[in-house]
Design an enzyme around this catalytic site. Structure first.
Site, PDB file in Angstrom:
ATOM      1  CE  LYS A   1      -3.954   0.528   0.517  1.00 49.72           C
ATOM      2  NZ  LYS A   1      -4.925   0.669  -0.595  1.00 49.72           N
TER       3      LYS A   1
ATOM      4  CG  HIS B   1     -10.631  -3.709  -2.416  1.00 48.66           C
ATOM      5  ND1 HIS B   1     -11.672  -3.439  -1.550  1.00 48.66           N
ATOM      6  CD2 HIS B   1      -9.670  -2.788  -2.153  1.00 48.66           C
ATOM      7  CE1 HIS B   1     -11.360  -2.398  -0.805  1.00 48.66           C
ATOM      8  NE2 HIS B   1     -10.160  -1.983  -1.141  1.00 48.66           N
TER       9      HIS B   1
END
Lengths: 424, 424
Positions: free
Chosen positions: A195, A322
């Protein structure tokens, strides 16, 4: 295997819970001390209970409560009726579901996000009644195990005012390599997602390069959540194309992604510019993305997610999955869905390793070799631990959070902070 | 309602049948004296039997037989395994499925057409085991009754060498109005489709105008199966746009349809240029059609047809349903599918009124007000009449037909006949 009547919905219990979360950094700020989730229990007049899990910001919980009141009497096989009931219950008040996503996403209707936990619970009930795993109700598992990806975050050592958490600081490339090493060692992951969107791009590129050097056999991804300009995204694609299996949401919006796409052969993935069925036609027309990340919480449940899978196959796009921070009910649903989706060929995202509290009884879902075995029992294959549910509900009541507010939390610590969207 | 184990496939019986058909005219010739269909019976080790129906040209029957031999042991809930088994069984020999469609259509793979009757039979079994109608397994019926359309044909009074059939000659506008009047009177249809591509366009336009004058409240359609040039199609759209709900396949191919589409606001429908998932992306890119006709026989079964429905909704296209000549097993499957497809808002095509022979026991599927009530019993809700099945199989053995050959049959009567595709 026992086979029995499913019955009709007799009662629905909506329980918001809170579980502890480390200070994981992202483009809009930082994860708060607790993740809010809602556990939905759908009871039938035949004595069965089906489970669902979803977000829990205040507005969402209120919508769930309204649907819970309207659902008794519904047939557990009538998923179209569920959608109709949700639409009628929400009425005109269907907008503004974005708060569930920490300010990162905005969808034009709350119907899909509100339908999702109830649809999962009805499928769980169908499975419990027919003695079939949910994956069978989705057409059958095409794989026995579902691979997930390690999900690395830049992070603080601990929440301010609290002691350091078990993962410690994650800021330098070396620290992220160490984070990856520990996560891979404990879970066996063969894919690694970073991330990004937290530091200036060069620092994040160097992190990717350090990960690639340390784990040359692992599939790598970075997701800066739209922190970069088109120009920076193109530079990132050039620099990282040999190292990544895909580049997720380098820049915001379909036009921006399409522009990046025209300049690189590296597949672009998204969970930001295509998060609803209405986004598919313009994204396909612009050839903006090559991989769509499904998410049954966002796309209206497991069957709508299967539809998304079919659309990706038909229009030549890849499919991944996701994750938001989640508990075991969602992990079970994600695993059944992924198992029954033939073209879901990427390892799925999961925040699971960051979690230290749980609501389902242990044993049903174990990671090994980076993957989870698809439960073979009826329904989702998980059972609630009622004591744990009560404890996490109590934690919800006392924690003080009522929405996901990554930006406000960050700004309370770093005065003046604003999201990094398109910053670099 | 009884609920029980479905079991595994123990035995599959593939029975080609032939039933009488009137001399219905179309772009490639004329219907032969018999329609060939195959009835598939899938038995399980729990003593259940599921039904499917499909085409029956020789090559197709051979493929069905090969799959029937490979299917025992399969789980009736594992539809993905069915698809895998069909793919493996057909191996490289998956092309050339076009013969089933009288020379009008060509699809690049036989997998979808071969999967279809087995998928329907497995869903029938799932429904019989769980006590649920097939519509429930597709997400639930959103309507209690499924509207069908009258399907008018230009026709000869009878097959050459045989006596005149009950419908007599259908050549002039007046005769087609009379044909419509009788069909509407007997079935209650509120929509009317004219099969064109037989006479020069002006004659067919005049037929549409006569139908519109006689039935001003009915939804009208004409389908010349690509008999017209782009120029003629544009003229047809101009002339008929106030009278039609859609214009089906005026001209062949996605580029031609797209050109017509650019010149008219009349929705263009197709069952010719978009008949497989591979055609959707180019058709959407070209904005070639506004309505797609689904057909579970062609698109790989009921769940793949539901996927098509979801794609049409996502990409802003309407959805209708195509028919070939069929028996009651197919009518039941079509009815369940249409009932469980929310955006199937047009009346479905059916050749049902032209049929004088049947294989299912009477009573399950009755037309009233132009629609069929969705069977509420387990599975498809129809049962085979074993005597009728045996008689129609005997008719298959003796009728001499082994493929649908509208053009060859026509040429045997009208020497030198060639299809009218793009003729006018």
């Amino acid at each position: 295997m026992s086979v029995r009547e499913a019955g009709r919905v007799s009662r629905v219990v909506v329980t918001p819970v809170a579980f502890r979360d480390p200070p994981l950094l992202n483009v809009v700020g930082v994860h708060q001390p607790y993740v809010l989730r809602t556990i939905v229990q759908v009871h039938t007049d035949e004595g069965l209970v089906g489970l669902g899990e979803t977000y829990a910001d205040q507005a969402h919980v209120e919508r769930l409560e309204a649907v819970a009141a309207a659902l008794p009497g519904a047939d557990v096989f009538d998923l179209h009726a569920l959608r109709r009931i949700v639409g009628e219950t929400l009425g005109a008040a269907t907008g503004g579901a974005g708060a569930s996503f920490g300010g990162m996403l905005e969808v034009s209707s709350a119907v899909d996000t509100v339908v999702s936990p109830f649809e999962v619970a009805l499928l769980d009930l169908q499975g419990r009644a027919t003695g079939r795993p949910v994956s069978d109700l989705l057409g059958g598992a095409v794989r026995d195990r579902v691979p997930f990806s390690a999900y690395l975050f830049y992070k603080w050592a601990g929440h301010p005012g609290h002691e350091e958490d078990a993962w410690g600081e994650g800021r330098t490339p070396e620290q992220l390599v160490e984070q990856a090493r520990r996560m891979i060692s404990e879970y066996g992951f063969t894919a690694v997602k970073l991330k990004g969107g937290v530091y200036e791009p060069r620092h994040e590129f160097e992190t990717v390069e350090a990960l690639a050097a340390a784990f040359p056999e692992h599939a790598l991804r970075i997701d800066p959540n739209g922190a970069w300009t088109v120009e920076t995204s193109i530079k990132a694609a050039d620099r990282l194309s040999g190292l990544l299996e895909y580049l997720e949401d380098p820049t915001p919006g379909i036009p921006g992604m399409a522009e990046v796409s025209r300049h690189t052969d590296l597949p672009l993935a998204t969970n930001m510019c295509v998060i609803s069925f209405e986004h598919l036609k313009p994204a396909v027309a612009a050839d903006a993305v090559q991989v769509v990340l499904s998410d049954h919480h966002l796309w209206g449940g497991l069957r709508r997610s299967a539809l998304l899978g079919g659309i990706c196959e038909t229009f030549g796009m890849g499919l991944s999955m996701h994750s938001n921070s989640h508990l075991g009910v969602s992990l079970a649903a994600m695993t059944h869905l992924a198992a029954a989706t033939p073209n879901l060929t990427y390892a799925c995202d999961t925040h699971y390793p960051w979690k230290t509290e749980e609501v389902v009884k242990p044993g049903a879902l174990e990671f090994s070799g980076g993957s989870v075995a698809v439960p073979k029992g009826p329904g989702l294959g998980v059972e609630l631990d009622e004591d744990a549910l009560a404890a996490l509900h109590e934690q919800y009541l006392t924690c003080g959070q009522r929405a996901r507010e990554d930006t406000a939390y960050m700004a309370s610590i770093v005065p003046g902070f604003t999201p990094n969207t398109s910053r670099w």
